[in-house]
Each structure stands twice: as structure tokens, then as C-alpha cells.
Scaffold this motif. Structure first.
Motif, PDB file in Angstrom:
ATOM      1  N   UNK A 244       5.231   0.473   0.830  1.00  0.00           N
ATOM      2  CA  UNK A 244       4.029   0.514   1.573  1.00  0.00           C
ATOM      3  C   UNK A 244       2.700   1.458   0.935  1.00  0.00           C
ATOM      4  N   UNK A 245       3.055   1.690  -0.322  1.00  0.00           N
ATOM      5  CA  UNK A 245       2.015   2.660  -0.989  1.00  0.00           C
ATOM      6  C   UNK A 245       0.847   1.705  -1.204  1.00  0.00           C
ATOM      7  N   UNK A 246      -0.119   2.353  -1.733  1.00  0.00           N
ATOM      8  CA  UNK A 246      -1.221   1.918  -2.129  1.00  0.00           C
ATOM      9  C   UNK A 246      -1.339   0.432  -2.631  1.00  0.00           C
ATOM     10  N   UNK A 247      -0.508   0.495  -3.626  1.00  0.00           N
ATOM     11  CA  UNK A 247      -0.264  -0.957  -4.274  1.00  0.00           C
ATOM     12  C   UNK A 247       0.243  -1.870  -3.323  1.00  0.00           C
ATOM     13  N   UNK A 248       1.509  -1.576  -2.951  1.00  0.00           N
ATOM     14  CA  UNK A 248       2.328  -2.598  -2.070  1.00  0.00           C
ATOM     15  C   UNK A 248       1.420  -2.699  -0.798  1.00  0.00           C
ATOM     16  N   UNK A 249       0.654  -1.998  -0.063  1.00  0.00           N
ATOM     17  CA  UNK A 249       0.027  -2.185   0.952  1.00  0.00           C
ATOM     18  C   UNK A 249      -0.984  -3.185   0.861  1.00  0.00           C
ATOM     19  N   UNK A 250      -2.047  -3.113  -0.203  1.00  0.00           N
ATOM     20  CA  UNK A 250      -2.925  -3.798  -0.774  1.00  0.00           C
ATOM     21  C   UNK A 250      -2.330  -5.269  -1.036  1.00  0.00           C
TER      22      UNK A 250
END
Length: 244
Positions: A8-14
Motif C-alpha cells: 500500500x505504498x505510493x504505487x500500490x495505493x494509486x
């Protein structure tokens, strides 16, 4: 399509936000549990789940975790149905991940990652800045639409991933089999440089397995030294200059 996202970091969340907005059923999980995902799923149709449940009914599982932690995902992806497509968005940064001898010796990063999780992978969304993913997506057919590279050994799986990439706002260029994915690892001309399809094809052809690691480390030093502002435009421009 049922999409599970691990990380759920920047890439996963977006990716979760964009794919859910595009009409896909999206579940997301991280190592801290569903309660920690409230801010990400607020006002969306994204389902926060326990990590053990993220892959159980997924058509596609996207791994968006730090590179060195791919081995930890093996037990999670083992819960996925036969035929599930697995996507790796990670990149190897030895300053963060520690030195991994096989990768240092030239094994492509996602080949190594595939061996750790025990499943074939498609590499995608690794060669894009998180700010670019958030801000720069456009509709198919838009002039000068930004393209990102993908690689993998299964043509049908790559077609599915390319459709998902387009749903997040970007064109794709097929860079070949997974063994060819070194062409868009950090430090290469195709990595986080915001190129069109034709420009990206040239960048992939100009990649150097020998130069990329040194380029990667020099770019990271320039950022850590404060010589490159932490803005999308500055980082993409610096990557274009320092990766050739």
C-alpha cells in the motif's frame, strides 16, 4: 476483473484507486492489516483485506512491495487460483534492499523475484514515478501519451496487463521476455523518464546492462545530496540526462 494488490505504498495505493475507478474489483492488503488502509480506501470501492485473503479469488495479483521482500509474498500468492496473472512493480536499490549477489551478478531483477515467489511474473509499473502515475495519466489516443515498458514470458498475460496499464492512463511497449526486463531497470534510459511509445522504443534499445547500476547509484546520490529537487519534472529530466 478481480485485482488483488499486495502493498500500500505510493504505487500500490494509486494503482488500487485507478483500477477501482476504472470498474475493476480491487482488494488491497499490507503487512499492517486492514485497519491501516482506511485513508486509502475512504470514499472508494476498494476492499481492504488481510494479506492472507488478497489473492484468493484474484484474476491478477500486483506485487507492490520493496524488492527484497518478494520472498515473503510466496505464501500469499500460493492462495491464488490457477491461471492468476502476477505483476511485479518493484525495483532493486541496494541502499535499501541490501546487496543481493545474484542481482549484482547480472540476473534481471524480476527474474530473481519470480524465483523467490515461485510464480511467473509480468514486470510493469516499475518504470514510472509515483507522481507521474498520479498526475500524468491520459485517455487512450491522447497525443504524446506517456508509455511504460512491460516484460514477461506469457503473451496473453502481457495483453491483460497492458489493458490494465491503459486503464491507469498510460500506453505500453512490450520490452520482450522477462529475461529482457533489465532494459528498464533503474539507471536505464527507459526508467522513469516519461517517454512516448516511439521514444521509449529507442530508450529500450539504448539500454546498457553494464552502465545501468552505476547510473542508478549516481542518480540516487544526486537526489540524496539535494542536487535534484523532489519534483516530478526535475526527477524525470535528471533521469533522462544521467541514464544515457
Amino acid at each position: 476483473m478481480n485485482v488483488g494488490i499486495i502493498g500500500s505504498g505510493n504505487i500500490g495505493a494509486e494503482l488500487a484507486r485507478k483500477l477501482s475507478a476504472a470498474g475493476h474489483t480491487v482488494k488491497i492488503a499490507n503487512s499492517r492489516g486492514p485497519e491501516s488502509l482506511k485513508n486509502i480506501v475512504h470514499s472508494t470501492a476498494i476492499f481492504p483485506v488481510a494479506k492472507e485473503d488478497v489473492a484468493t479469488d484474484a484474476d491478477v495479483v500486483i506485487l507492490s512491495i520493496p524488492f527484497a521482500r518478494n520472498a515473503e509474498a510466496a505464501a500469499l500468492v500460493a492462495q491464488a487460483p490457477t491461471g492468476t496473472i502476477f505483476v511485479d512493480t518493484s525495483n532493486y536499490y541496494p541502499q535499501r534492499d541490501g546487496r543481493i549477489a545474484e542481482v549484482e551478478g547480472g540476473k534481471p531483477e524480476t527474474v530473481w523475484a519470480s524465483e523467490q515467489i515461485g510464480r511467473p511474473l509480468v514486470k510493469a509499473w516499475n518504470a514510472i514515478l509515483s507522481q507521474t502515475l498520479v498526475e500524468a495519466g491520459t485517455a487512450p489516443g491522447t497525443p504524446d501519451r506517456i508509455a511504460i515498458p512491460i516484460a514477461g514470458d506469457d503473451l496473453a498475460a502481457k495483453r491483460v496487463v497492458a489493458e490494465l496499464v491503459s486503464a491507469t492512463g498510460f500506453d505500453t511497449v512490450d520490452a520482450g521476455e522477462l529475461a529482457d526486463s533489465w532494459r528498464f531497470q533503474p539507471g536505464s534510459p527507459a526508467y522513469c523518464t516519461e517517454l512516448t511509445i516511439e521514444e521509449l522504443k529507442v530508450a529500450l534499445s539504448n539500454a546498457s546492462m553494464e552502465r545501468s547500476p552505476a547510473n542508478r547509484d549516481a542518480i540516487m546520490k544526486a537526489i540524496s545530496d539535494g542536487r535534484v529537487p523532489m519534483t516530478r519534472a526535475a526527477m524525470a529530466a535528471n533521469n533522462r540526462v544521467m541514464s544515457n
